[in-house]
Design a protein around this motif. Structure first.
Motif, PDB file in Angstrom:
ATOM      1  N   TRP A  27     -26.137  -6.574  37.205  1.00 35.86           N
ATOM      2  CA  TRP A  27     -24.949  -6.106  36.487  1.00 35.86           C
ATOM      3  C   TRP A  27     -25.079  -6.352  34.986  1.00 35.86           C
ATOM      4  O   TRP A  27     -24.555  -5.590  34.179  1.00 35.86           O
ATOM      5  CB  TRP A  27     -23.696  -6.779  37.032  1.00 35.86           C
ATOM      6  N   ALA A  28     -25.780  -7.427  34.604  1.00 34.07           N
ATOM      7  CA  ALA A  28     -25.997  -7.689  33.179  1.00 34.07           C
ATOM      8  C   ALA A  28     -26.776  -6.560  32.525  1.00 34.07           C
ATOM      9  O   ALA A  28     -26.608  -6.272  31.336  1.00 34.07           O
ATOM     10  CB  ALA A  28     -26.729  -9.018  32.998  1.00 34.07           C
ATOM     11  N   ALA A  29     -27.647  -5.904  33.316  1.00 32.99           N
ATOM     12  CA  ALA A  29     -28.456  -4.809  32.785  1.00 32.99           C
ATOM     13  C   ALA A  29     -27.652  -3.547  32.546  1.00 32.99           C
ATOM     14  O   ALA A  29     -28.119  -2.630  31.864  1.00 32.99           O
ATOM     15  CB  ALA A  29     -29.610  -4.505  33.744  1.00 32.99           C
ATOM     16  N   THR A  30     -26.432  -3.478  33.080  1.00 37.05           N
ATOM     17  CA  THR A  30     -25.638  -2.256  32.950  1.00 37.05           C
ATOM     18  C   THR A  30     -24.905  -2.182  31.621  1.00 37.05           C
ATOM     19  O   THR A  30     -24.887  -1.129  30.981  1.00 37.05           O
ATOM     20  CB  THR A  30     -24.620  -2.136  34.094  1.00 37.05           C
ATOM     21  N   MET A  31     -24.305  -3.289  31.179  1.00 36.19           N
ATOM     22  CA  MET A  31     -23.487  -3.238  29.965  1.00 36.19           C
ATOM     23  C   MET A  31     -23.908  -4.265  28.918  1.00 36.19           C
ATOM     24  O   MET A  31     -24.076  -3.939  27.735  1.00 36.19           O
ATOM     25  CB  MET A  31     -22.009  -3.434  30.306  1.00 36.19           C
ATOM     26  N   GLN A  32     -24.074  -5.523  29.320  1.00 30.49           N
ATOM     27  CA  GLN A  32     -24.368  -6.579  28.353  1.00 30.49           C
ATOM     28  C   GLN A  32     -25.659  -6.304  27.586  1.00 30.49           C
ATOM     29  O   GLN A  32     -25.710  -6.440  26.363  1.00 30.49           O
ATOM     30  CB  GLN A  32     -24.464  -7.927  29.070  1.00 30.49           C
ATOM     31  N   VAL A  33     -26.700  -5.908  28.294  1.00 29.94           N
ATOM     32  CA  VAL A  33     -27.997  -5.694  27.645  1.00 29.94           C
ATOM     33  C   VAL A  33     -27.956  -4.536  26.648  1.00 29.94           C
ATOM     34  O   VAL A  33     -28.416  -4.682  25.511  1.00 29.94           O
ATOM     35  CB  VAL A  33     -29.107  -5.493  28.697  1.00 29.94           C
ATOM     36  N   PRO A  34     -27.423  -3.353  27.004  1.00 29.30           N
ATOM     37  CA  PRO A  34     -27.353  -2.281  25.990  1.00 29.30           C
ATOM     38  C   PRO A  34     -26.551  -2.669  24.753  1.00 29.30           C
ATOM     39  O   PRO A  34     -26.927  -2.307  23.633  1.00 29.30           O
ATOM     40  CB  PRO A  34     -26.681  -1.130  26.751  1.00 29.30           C
ATOM     41  N   ILE A  35     -25.454  -3.406  24.941  1.00 26.77           N
ATOM     42  CA  ILE A  35     -24.653  -3.820  23.791  1.00 26.77           C
ATOM     43  C   ILE A  35     -25.431  -4.819  22.935  1.00 26.77           C
ATOM     44  O   ILE A  35     -25.391  -4.760  21.693  1.00 26.77           O
ATOM     45  CB  ILE A  35     -23.310  -4.409  24.254  1.00 26.77           C
ATOM     46  N   ASP A  36     -26.139  -5.744  23.569  1.00 27.21           N
ATOM     47  CA  ASP A  36     -26.942  -6.708  22.804  1.00 27.21           C
ATOM     48  C   ASP A  36     -28.078  -6.025  22.047  1.00 27.21           C
ATOM     49  O   ASP A  36     -28.480  -6.480  20.977  1.00 27.21           O
ATOM     50  CB  ASP A  36     -27.494  -7.782  23.737  1.00 27.21           C
ATOM     51  N   ILE A  37     -28.616  -4.943  22.613  1.00 25.65           N
ATOM     52  CA  ILE A  37     -29.629  -4.178  21.871  1.00 25.65           C
ATOM     53  C   ILE A  37     -29.005  -3.593  20.610  1.00 25.65           C
ATOM     54  O   ILE A  37     -29.596  -3.622  19.526  1.00 25.65           O
ATOM     55  CB  ILE A  37     -30.223  -3.069  22.751  1.00 25.65           C
ATOM     56  N   TRP A  38     -27.799  -3.049  20.731  1.00 25.37           N
ATOM     57  CA  TRP A  38     -27.068  -2.522  19.572  1.00 25.37           C
ATOM     58  C   TRP A  38     -26.864  -3.617  18.523  1.00 25.37           C
ATOM     59  O   TRP A  38     -27.067  -3.392  17.321  1.00 25.37           O
ATOM     60  CB  TRP A  38     -25.732  -1.975  20.045  1.00 25.37           C
ATOM     61  N   LEU A  39     -26.458  -4.809  18.981  1.00 31.40           N
ATOM     62  CA  LEU A  39     -26.151  -5.904  18.066  1.00 31.40           C
ATOM     63  C   LEU A  39     -27.397  -6.632  17.573  1.00 31.40           C
ATOM     64  O   LEU A  39     -27.315  -7.415  16.614  1.00 31.40           O
ATOM     65  CB  LEU A  39     -25.228  -6.918  18.756  1.00 31.40           C
ATOM     66  N   GLY A  40     -28.535  -6.402  18.239  1.00 27.31           N
ATOM     67  CA  GLY A  40     -29.751  -7.137  17.889  1.00 27.31           C
ATOM     68  C   GLY A  40     -29.686  -8.590  18.288  1.00 27.31           C
ATOM     69  O   GLY A  40     -30.230  -9.458  17.597  1.00 27.31           O
ATOM     70  N   ARG A  41     -29.019  -8.871  19.408  1.00 15.63           N
ATOM     71  CA  ARG A  41     -28.785 -10.252  19.836  1.00 15.63           C
ATOM     72  C   ARG A  41     -29.536 -10.626  21.110  1.00 15.63           C
ATOM     73  O   ARG A  41     -29.204 -11.638  21.738  1.00 15.63           O
ATOM     74  CB  ARG A  41     -27.287 -10.474  20.066  1.00 15.63           C
ATOM     75  N   ASN A  42     -30.519  -9.836  21.502  1.00 12.47           N
ATOM     76  CA  ASN A  42     -31.269 -10.172  22.710  1.00 12.47           C
ATOM     77  C   ASN A  42     -32.160 -11.383  22.459  1.00 12.47           C
ATOM     78  O   ASN A  42     -32.958 -11.382  21.508  1.00 12.47           O
ATOM     79  CB  ASN A  42     -32.133  -8.988  23.151  1.00 12.47           C
TER      80      ASN A  42
END
Length: 265
Positions: A212-227
């Motif tokens: 489930w983390a791969a569905t929303m959290q990860v794409p948003i963190d890519i946008w924010l550069g916070r991975n």
């Protein structure tokens, strides 16, 4: 592949007919965006730098989250609702008679839905949020392709989960209990309640390791550069879960087809 493209196009057109529902959804997501912004501003005032996010990160997360809820299908979407009902009613037999692959058929339906929701319903709340708050955008043009790829992978992972939930009805007769359980897990582990980076200790580690983390959290963190491990690691995380889920979905489809044949259709 022409038939699957046609299915996706027709699915897009189908959802484009629900204009009032779409406008109501945009309004609802926008209102909830402002409510969550109030909550997050209070929380980040008390806990500055929570989870490595600053205030602009947290506010950007809110509006990206509200824009992605429907495209990603956090609340179930077509696959869970319609496919699950077709399994319950026995209409799935019609789908199995078609000279197409069951998984690819429903994937095409879901992609048509997701594209419409992203283009029409997804962007509007974020635009409103950007006009009111100082939101963050990718700092480099090179990040945009990674954001797009992360979003596509997030939608595909979400579809795979929803597809498996719907097909569980072949064994438990009624998949609605599984649908409710999947909804709760999705709301908690996708980052809908809070960014997963804000979860403490082992709870956060478990939450960030789930599909489930791969569905929303990860794409948003890519946008924010916070991975934490960088964009490449984030995309590999999504690809890994997608591969596992697709393989499981293919096996489940095969087993479900045999079960239907054994029971006489």
């Amino acid at each position: 592949m022409g038939v699957y493209w046609a299915i996706a196009v027709r699915s897009f057109r189908r959802f484009s007919t629900y204009r009032i529902a779409t406008a109501s959804g945009v309004f609802t997501n926008t209102v909830f965006g402002f409510i969550l912004c109030g909550v997050y501003l209070t929380l980040w005032h008390e806990r500055p730098g929570l989870g490595g996010y600053d205030v602009p990160d947290a506010l950007t997360f809110v509006w990206l989250q509200q824009g992605l809820l429907m495209p990603i299908g956090i609340f179930g979407a077509t696959t869970t609702n319609e496919l699950g009902e077709r399994v319950r009613s026995g209409e799935i037999a019609v789908d199995l008679y078609r000279p197409t692959h069951l998984l690819l058929w429903w994937l095409s339906v879901d992609l048509g839905r997701a594209v419409f929701q992203l283009l029409v319903r997804g962007g509007a709340p974020f635009v409103v949020g950007a006009l009111v708050f100082d939101l963050k955008f990718p700092s480099s043009p090179l990040v945009w392709p990674a954001v797009a790829l992360g979003l596509v992978l997030g939608i595909l992972v979400s579809f795979s989960i929803r597809y498996l939930v719907a097909l569980s009805g072949f064994w438990i007769t009624d998949s609605r209990g599984m649908e409710h359980l999947a909804l709760v897990l999705s709301l908690f582990f996708a980052g809908t309640i809070l960014p997963l980076v804000a979860f403490p200790g082992w709870i956060g580690e478990v939450a960030r390791a789930t599909p489930w983390a791969a569905t929303m959290q990860v794409p948003i963190d890519i946008w924010l550069g916070r991975n934490p491990g960088g964009t490449g690691a984030a995309l590999m995380f999504q690809c890994g879960w997608l591969l596992v889920l697709v393989l499981v979905a293919q096996c489940v489809t095969s087993l479900a087809t045999r079960k239907v044949v054994i029971q006489g259709g």
